[in-house]
Design a protein around this motif. Structure first.
Motif, PDB file in Angstrom:
ATOM      1  N   VAL A  55       6.189 100.009 -23.342  1.00 49.97           N
ATOM      2  CA  VAL A  55       4.918  99.343 -23.631  1.00 49.97           C
ATOM      3  C   VAL A  55       4.509  98.537 -22.399  1.00 49.97           C
ATOM      4  O   VAL A  55       5.332  98.195 -21.551  1.00 49.97           O
ATOM      5  CB  VAL A  55       5.037  98.409 -24.859  1.00 49.97           C
ATOM      6  CG1 VAL A  55       5.266  99.221 -26.125  1.00 49.97           C
ATOM      7  CG2 VAL A  55       6.172  97.414 -24.675  1.00 49.97           C
ATOM      8  N   ASP A  56       3.203  98.230 -22.320  1.00 48.35           N
ATOM      9  CA  ASP A  56       2.702  97.515 -21.135  1.00 48.35           C
ATOM     10  C   ASP A  56       3.241  96.090 -21.066  1.00 48.35           C
ATOM     11  O   ASP A  56       3.666  95.623 -20.008  1.00 48.35           O
ATOM     12  CB  ASP A  56       1.166  97.501 -21.150  1.00 48.35           C
ATOM     13  CG  ASP A  56       0.582  98.897 -21.004  1.00 48.35           C
ATOM     14  OD1 ASP A  56       1.255  99.751 -20.404  1.00 48.35           O
ATOM     15  OD2 ASP A  56      -0.535  99.130 -21.501  1.00 48.35           O
TER      16      ASP A  56
ATOM     17  N   THR B  32       2.107  93.445 -29.368  1.00 48.22           N
ATOM     18  CA  THR B  32       2.327  94.775 -28.795  1.00 48.22           C
ATOM     19  C   THR B  32       3.535  95.464 -29.413  1.00 48.22           C
ATOM     20  O   THR B  32       3.507  96.680 -29.652  1.00 48.22           O
ATOM     21  CB  THR B  32       2.507  94.675 -27.275  1.00 48.22           C
ATOM     22  OG1 THR B  32       3.638  93.838 -26.976  1.00 48.22           O
ATOM     23  CG2 THR B  32       1.271  94.088 -26.612  1.00 48.22           C
ATOM     24  N   LEU B  33       4.594  94.712 -29.692  1.00 49.39           N
ATOM     25  CA  LEU B  33       5.783  95.329 -30.273  1.00 49.39           C
ATOM     26  C   LEU B  33       5.536  95.731 -31.724  1.00 49.39           C
ATOM     27  O   LEU B  33       6.011  96.790 -32.172  1.00 49.39           O
ATOM     28  CB  LEU B  33       6.974  94.382 -30.188  1.00 49.39           C
ATOM     29  CG  LEU B  33       7.492  94.091 -28.776  1.00 49.39           C
ATOM     30  CD1 LEU B  33       8.701  93.170 -28.831  1.00 49.39           C
ATOM     31  CD2 LEU B  33       7.851  95.367 -28.039  1.00 49.39           C
TER      32      LEU B  33
ATOM     33  N   LEU C 163      16.385  92.793 -14.681  1.00 50.54           N
ATOM     34  CA  LEU C 163      16.528  93.665 -15.835  1.00 50.54           C
ATOM     35  C   LEU C 163      15.905  93.043 -17.081  1.00 50.54           C
ATOM     36  O   LEU C 163      15.138  93.697 -17.800  1.00 50.54           O
ATOM     37  CB  LEU C 163      18.016  93.955 -16.083  1.00 50.54           C
ATOM     38  CG  LEU C 163      18.351  94.766 -17.333  1.00 50.54           C
ATOM     39  CD1 LEU C 163      17.858  96.200 -17.180  1.00 50.54           C
ATOM     40  CD2 LEU C 163      19.857  94.744 -17.604  1.00 50.54           C
ATOM     41  N   ALA C 164      16.225  91.761 -17.345  1.00 50.06           N
ATOM     42  CA  ALA C 164      15.746  91.111 -18.562  1.00 50.06           C
ATOM     43  C   ALA C 164      14.234  90.911 -18.539  1.00 50.06           C
ATOM     44  O   ALA C 164      13.568  91.035 -19.571  1.00 50.06           O
ATOM     45  CB  ALA C 164      16.457  89.766 -18.748  1.00 50.06           C
ATOM     46  N   LYS C 165      13.672  90.611 -17.379  1.00 53.15           N
ATOM     47  CA  LYS C 165      12.227  90.406 -17.309  1.00 53.15           C
ATOM     48  C   LYS C 165      11.473  91.729 -17.241  1.00 53.15           C
ATOM     49  O   LYS C 165      10.382  91.858 -17.806  1.00 53.15           O
ATOM     50  CB  LYS C 165      11.884  89.533 -16.093  1.00 53.15           C
ATOM     51  CG  LYS C 165      12.343  88.091 -16.226  1.00 53.15           C
ATOM     52  CD  LYS C 165      11.813  87.235 -15.097  1.00 53.15           C
ATOM     53  CE  LYS C 165      12.172  85.772 -15.303  1.00 53.15           C
ATOM     54  NZ  LYS C 165      11.586  84.886 -14.280  1.00 53.15           N
ATOM     55  N   GLY C 166      12.026  92.693 -16.533  1.00 49.58           N
ATOM     56  CA  GLY C 166      11.316  93.945 -16.359  1.00 49.58           C
ATOM     57  C   GLY C 166      11.408  94.890 -17.534  1.00 49.58           C
ATOM     58  O   GLY C 166      10.483  95.671 -17.770  1.00 49.58           O
TER      59      GLY C 166
END
Length: 450
Positions: free
Chosen positions: A54-55, A61-62, A346-349
């Motif tokens: 998702v963007d 969004t989720l 990883l966690a943010k992206g």
């Protein structure tokens, strides 16, 4: 090329199985933290949904990607559901500890900031953050990672409340900050998390941090826990050399002779191995829990310098070990500290650590927890694939970003995108935004009335 594709196909099969097993163990570990089955089911959906393509990742969004008619189930889970999120964090930490049993663990601490648009968000204030590239309105949280030679997992986090924010009773009440939570400096938060990790069973020998965590009180606390440490220091940081003279770190490094620098490999990057020149100098300790040890010189206290092989840029680290130590060991510990930056990426992206758009204490604690759970599942799945699959010499090891691509294609359900669902969500968003606009304008009119 067919041989490589066959190897990747085998890894994909192993990854799918490892994902299912790891995800099941993680959700089983936290199952007892929920008062109701519905909240537990929603939590599992949220953890898996954070990995969907998702963007942006927030409740709206989720919920749309998961096929919900609105964001209310996710919002209820984050804010009002009966859920012991602190106990869940402890259970996840224990699970990670069990997975890393037998490995040499380094506890690494660092903070990261998330840009915010309002001071109404819990802990938000104007301060410097490297994540936003300067001074701005942001939340800052301190994170603790367990890093081994092959795996890196975030196991704890603490939201930093500035002193003025922690003392503001009105804002605390509006955002639901518990009464027992007061002002604590970042080093104090780091020490508390390290102590909790050791009490939970982490078999660590080292603590690593950057310049924020080089204060004497933190280093003394780390030594009291029985850990050695490597912490970054500024070039102007004052240390006491072996002769008892106080000097700036950079002046001591300038005394290093050319033949005393040793080139050592510190890891692998996208362009090959990373190599730096290293040197160390003896310094007197100033942080022993028992003050007499400062005089007796128990343990090994050194200043380690790292020089870039091309630019000549020098970085300094203050280190202490309970016994004799080799430079190579200190270089390994210092190098592992950098890997916490990879966990933030990883966690943010991929798991939305900085995208929650939450404003209250419970919501922030729970969103960050679910993001860390999703990242932990990825890291443990990748570690399981590395252990089970035969490594191909002409292929780099499977990374978490590549693992996510495989999971999205082969295991995770695709986001719901049928026509009726899209039209429903478009209508819902536009109506919600219209109501919000009307309320905002009404508030302005009331404020402007004499």
């Amino acid at each position: 090329m067919t041989t490589y594709q066959d190897a990747v196909a085998v890894e994909a099969t192993i990854a799918g199985q490892a994902w299912g097993e790891t995800f099941g163990r993680v959700m089983w570990a936290v199952a007892g933290c929920f008062a109701r089955r519905e909240a537990r089911t929603t939590a599992a959906e949220l953890v898996a949904g954070l990995l969907l393509e998702v963007d942006t990742r927030n409740c709206w969004t989720l919920a749309q990607a998961l096929g919900h008619p609105g964001p209310h189930r996710l919002q209820h889970l984050l804010s009002r559901a009966r859920f012991d999120h602190e106990r869940a964090r402890q259970e996840i930490a224990r699970l990670v500890i069990d997975e890393l049993a037998g490995q040499d663990v380094v506890l690494v601490v660092d903070e990261t900031g998330d840009a915010k648009s309002s001071t109404d968000c819990v802990g938000a204030g104007r301060r410097y953050s490297g994540a936003i590239g300067g001074v701005g309105l942001c939340q800052v949280a301190v994170h603790l990672a367990a890093v081994t030679a092959t795996t890196k997992v975030l196991i704890d986090r603490a939201l930093y409340l500035p002193a003025d924010w922690a003392a503001d009773e009105e804002r605390r009440e509006m955002t639901g900050v518990p009464e027992e939570i007061g002002f604590a400096t970042k080093p104090q938060q780091a020490l508390s998390m390290a102590a909790d990790a050791l009490a939970a069973g982490v078999k660590a020998r080292w603590f690593a941090g950057d310049e924020v965590y080089c204060g004497r009180e933190l280093r003394r606390g780390i030594r009291a826990l029985g850990l050695g440490y490597t912490v970054g220091i500024a070039a102007t940081y004052q240390v006491t050399d072996g002769a008892g003279r106080r000097r700036e770190a950079r002046r001591m490094v300038n005394k290093v002779r050319p033949e005393q620098w040793m080139r050592r490999q510190t890891g692998h990057g996208t362009k090959g191995t990373r190599e730096y020149d290293w040197a160390w100098l003896d310094v007197r300790p100033d942080d022993a829990p028992d003050e007499s040890e400062n005089v007796n010189g128990a343990g090994t206290s050194v200043l380690v310098a790292r020089r870039h092989r091309y630019t000549g840029e020098v970085s300094c680290f203050r280190c202490w070990a309970p016994g004799d130590i080799a430079l190579g060991t200190l270089v390994e510990v210092i190098s592992r500290r950098w890997r916490i930056e990879e966990t933030f990426q990883l966690a943010k992206g991929f798991t939305g650590l900085d995208q929650g758009q939450v404003t209250c204490w419970n919501s922030w604690m729970r969103w960050s927890l679910f993001s860390l759970i999703a990242a932990a599942v990825l890291s443990l799945t990748a570690a399981a694939v590395h252990e089970a699959a035969e490594q191909q010499p002409d292929l780099v090891p499977l990374t978490c970003p590549e693992l996510i691509r495989l999971l999205r294609a082969l295991v995770l359900p695709p986001p719901v995108r049928d026509r009726e669902h899209i039209l429903h969500w478009t209508a819902w968003r536009r109506h919600h935004q219209a109501v919000a606009t009307a309320c905002h304008q009404q508030r302005h009119r009331r404020h402007d009335q004499p």
